[in-house]
Design a protein around this motif. Structure first.
Motif, PDB file in Angstrom:
ATOM      1  N   UNK A 153     -40.767  19.040 -46.854  1.00 55.11           N
ATOM      2  CA  UNK A 153     -39.691  17.861 -48.314  1.00 55.11           C
ATOM      3  C   UNK A 153     -41.226  17.699 -49.705  1.00 55.11           C
ATOM      4  N   UNK A 154     -39.980  18.243 -50.268  1.00 54.87           N
ATOM      5  CA  UNK A 154     -40.481  17.757 -51.890  1.00 54.87           C
ATOM      6  C   UNK A 154     -39.629  16.706 -53.085  1.00 54.87           C
ATOM      7  N   UNK A 159     -34.787  14.922 -52.881  1.00 54.38           N
ATOM      8  CA  UNK A 159     -35.424  15.609 -51.691  1.00 54.38           C
ATOM      9  C   UNK A 159     -35.148  16.827 -51.232  1.00 54.38           C
ATOM     10  N   UNK A 160     -36.173  18.279 -51.605  1.00 56.12           N
ATOM     11  CA  UNK A 160     -35.584  19.272 -50.972  1.00 56.12           C
ATOM     12  C   UNK A 160     -36.887  19.477 -50.132  1.00 56.12           C
ATOM     13  N   UNK A 161     -36.581  20.669 -49.134  1.00 62.58           N
ATOM     14  CA  UNK A 161     -36.976  21.387 -48.742  1.00 62.58           C
ATOM     15  C   UNK A 161     -37.739  22.014 -49.615  1.00 62.58           C
ATOM     16  N   UNK A 162     -38.771  23.265 -49.486  1.00 64.23           N
ATOM     17  CA  UNK A 162     -39.608  24.227 -50.220  1.00 64.23           C
ATOM     18  C   UNK A 162     -40.141  24.849 -49.393  1.00 64.23           C
ATOM     19  N   UNK A 194     -37.112  26.633 -58.504  1.00 63.46           N
ATOM     20  CA  UNK A 194     -36.216  27.085 -58.032  1.00 63.46           C
ATOM     21  C   UNK A 194     -35.759  25.907 -56.552  1.00 63.46           C
ATOM     22  N   UNK A 195     -36.556  24.737 -56.174  1.00 67.66           N
ATOM     23  CA  UNK A 195     -35.900  23.889 -55.949  1.00 67.66           C
ATOM     24  C   UNK A 195     -34.881  23.588 -56.366  1.00 67.66           C
ATOM     25  N   UNK A 196     -35.302  22.658 -57.547  1.00 70.28           N
ATOM     26  CA  UNK A 196     -34.640  22.155 -58.148  1.00 70.28           C
ATOM     27  C   UNK A 196     -32.809  22.667 -58.793  1.00 70.28           C
ATOM     28  N   UNK A 197     -33.420  23.799 -58.374  1.00 73.58           N
ATOM     29  CA  UNK A 197     -32.156  24.265 -58.661  1.00 73.58           C
ATOM     30  C   UNK A 197     -30.918  24.370 -56.984  1.00 73.58           C
ATOM     31  N   UNK A 211     -45.998  24.476 -55.171  1.00 75.46           N
ATOM     32  CA  UNK A 211     -45.623  22.317 -54.931  1.00 75.46           C
ATOM     33  C   UNK A 211     -47.176  22.570 -53.938  1.00 75.46           C
ATOM     34  N   UNK A 212     -48.155  21.755 -53.360  1.00 66.88           N
ATOM     35  CA  UNK A 212     -49.182  22.141 -53.007  1.00 66.88           C
ATOM     36  C   UNK A 212     -48.915  20.502 -51.865  1.00 66.88           C
TER      37      UNK A 212
END
Length: 83
Positions: free
Chosen positions: A2-3, A9-12, A20-23, A75-76
């Motif tokens: 999760x990010x 909160x989103x999966x990357x 890309x995660x934000x979009x 993200x790491x």
């Protein structure tokens, strides 16, 4: 994994940038070149770690203050960006 992107909160997926995660989370981050040279997608990293292959648009002061380029930042682990 999760990010947290600007309060969402989103999966990357592996190799996916924060832009890309934000979009994918319907969070708009301004962007232009997507190559790390214009700085349009500069955002502040509040917590967590990212990897960036290109950070040409960031000055030393930007880096010291915690700014990253969303188009380059992968993200790491869990990350939080300033809204």
């Amino acid at each position: 994994m999760r990010r947290n992107v600007c309060g969402n909160s989103s999966k990357a997926r592996e190799g996916e940038t924060l832009l890309d995660v934000a979009a994918g989370s319907h969070v708009r981050i301004e962007s232009a070149c997507r190559s790390g040279s214009c700085g349009t997608c500069m955002v502040k990293l509040k917590s967590g770690q990212v990897r960036m292959s290109v950070e040409d648009a960031l000055g030393e002061d930007d880096k010291t203050e915690g700014f990253i380029l969303a188009c380059q930042a992968e993200p790491d682990g869990d990350v939080v960006l300033e809204a």
